[in-house]
Motif scaffolding. Sequence first.
Motif, PDB file in Angstrom:
ATOM      1  N   PHE A   1       0.839  -1.208   0.000  1.00  0.00           N
ATOM      2  CA  PHE A   1       0.000   0.000   0.000  1.00  0.00           C
ATOM      3  C   PHE A   1       0.870   1.254   0.000  1.00  0.00           C
ATOM      4  O   PHE A   1       0.601   2.209  -0.740  1.00  0.00           O
ATOM      5  CB  PHE A   1      -0.943  -0.017   1.212  1.00  0.00           C
TER       6      PHE A   1
ATOM      7  N   THR B   1       2.423   1.858  -3.390  1.00  0.00           N
ATOM      8  CA  THR B   1       1.392   2.325  -4.332  1.00  0.00           C
ATOM      9  C   THR B   1       1.068   3.798  -4.111  1.00  0.00           C
ATOM     10  O   THR B   1       1.049   4.591  -5.058  1.00  0.00           O
ATOM     11  CB  THR B   1       0.118   1.469  -4.198  1.00  0.00           C
ATOM     12  N   VAL B   2       0.817   4.167  -2.872  1.00  0.00           N
ATOM     13  CA  VAL B   2       0.491   5.561  -2.562  1.00  0.00           C
ATOM     14  C   VAL B   2       1.664   6.476  -2.902  1.00  0.00           C
ATOM     15  O   VAL B   2       1.476   7.562  -3.480  1.00  0.00           O
ATOM     16  CB  VAL B   2       0.070   5.730  -1.081  1.00  0.00           C
ATOM     17  N   THR B   3       2.870   6.053  -2.590  1.00  0.00           N
ATOM     18  CA  THR B   3       4.053   6.870  -2.888  1.00  0.00           C
ATOM     19  C   THR B   3       4.206   7.058  -4.397  1.00  0.00           C
ATOM     20  O   THR B   3       4.484   8.167  -4.863  1.00  0.00           O
ATOM     21  CB  THR B   3       5.317   6.228  -2.293  1.00  0.00           C
TER      22      THR B   3
ATOM     23  N   ILE C   1       1.839   6.920  -6.703  1.00  0.00           N
ATOM     24  CA  ILE C   1       0.769   7.823  -7.151  1.00  0.00           C
ATOM     25  C   ILE C   1       1.094   9.262  -6.764  1.00  0.00           C
ATOM     26  O   ILE C   1       0.888  10.190  -7.558  1.00  0.00           O
ATOM     27  CB  ILE C   1      -0.590   7.376  -6.578  1.00  0.00           C
ATOM     28  N   GLU C   2       1.621   9.457  -5.569  1.00  0.00           N
ATOM     29  CA  GLU C   2       1.985  10.801  -5.113  1.00  0.00           C
ATOM     30  C   GLU C   2       3.075  11.426  -5.983  1.00  0.00           C
ATOM     31  O   GLU C   2       3.029  12.613  -6.291  1.00  0.00           O
ATOM     32  CB  GLU C   2       2.463  10.776  -3.661  1.00  0.00           C
TER      33      GLU C   2
ATOM     34  N   ALA D   1      -1.488  11.890   2.236  1.00  0.00           N
ATOM     35  CA  ALA D   1      -0.570  10.820   1.831  1.00  0.00           C
ATOM     36  C   ALA D   1       0.727  10.784   2.640  1.00  0.00           C
ATOM     37  O   ALA D   1       1.136   9.715   3.113  1.00  0.00           O
ATOM     38  CB  ALA D   1      -0.271  10.924   0.347  1.00  0.00           C
TER      39      ALA D   1
ATOM     40  N   CYS E   1       0.037   9.668   6.210  1.00  0.00           N
ATOM     41  CA  CYS E   1      -0.380   8.266   6.210  1.00  0.00           C
ATOM     42  C   CYS E   1       0.835   7.349   6.075  1.00  0.00           C
ATOM     43  O   CYS E   1       0.962   6.361   6.803  1.00  0.00           O
ATOM     44  CB  CYS E   1      -1.368   8.021   5.068  1.00  0.00           C
ATOM     45  N   ILE E   2       1.721   7.698   5.175  1.00  0.00           N
ATOM     46  CA  ILE E   2       2.922   6.881   4.975  1.00  0.00           C
ATOM     47  C   ILE E   2       3.811   6.916   6.211  1.00  0.00           C
ATOM     48  O   ILE E   2       4.355   5.883   6.620  1.00  0.00           O
ATOM     49  CB  ILE E   2       3.669   7.335   3.703  1.00  0.00           C
TER      50      ILE E   2
END
Length: 168
Positions: free
Chosen positions: A25, A28-30, A32-33, A47, A50-51
Amino acid sequence: MKAFEKILDFIADVIKWLVTGILLFMVTVTFIEVIRRYCFGKSFMWADECIRFLIMWVTFLGGAAAFRKNKLVIFDLVTSNVSEKVQDLFRVIAYAIVLVFLAVLIYYSAKALASPSVLRAKGTGFKVSMVWAYLPMPVGFSMMELFCVDTLIKAVKKLMGKGGEVKC
């Protein structure tokens, strides 16, 4: 005792899969960021925070699983040059010290978690309680403590000549 070990192994496996999911996760978020920030000039407010929170969970839960699976770094310069019986004694002493140290860490991390400044605070971007940022410490240390108790019991049994295989 075998049932207890199987339960601990199951817990360690669950932690391992949970940490794997969290890491997936996070990646993926990183990703997308990075795309959003450098291609579109936009960013999710939640983001980064959260990370950071998830890094805490990965660190402390992953450390507990690594402890259980005997994947932590060990310096055996001294112990590799002594007899097996002395190595067993060193293991018992080391695990007893780790057990006490973990108990102290659990106490202070739980105390920090229970402080009003943590209980009342909210994250700036993610807008969740800061409890989620501090919770991985007592949880991870408690898991390590549980795993250490089992390892110490095995080490004592091996030292006393009653079996008990200890991998270090």
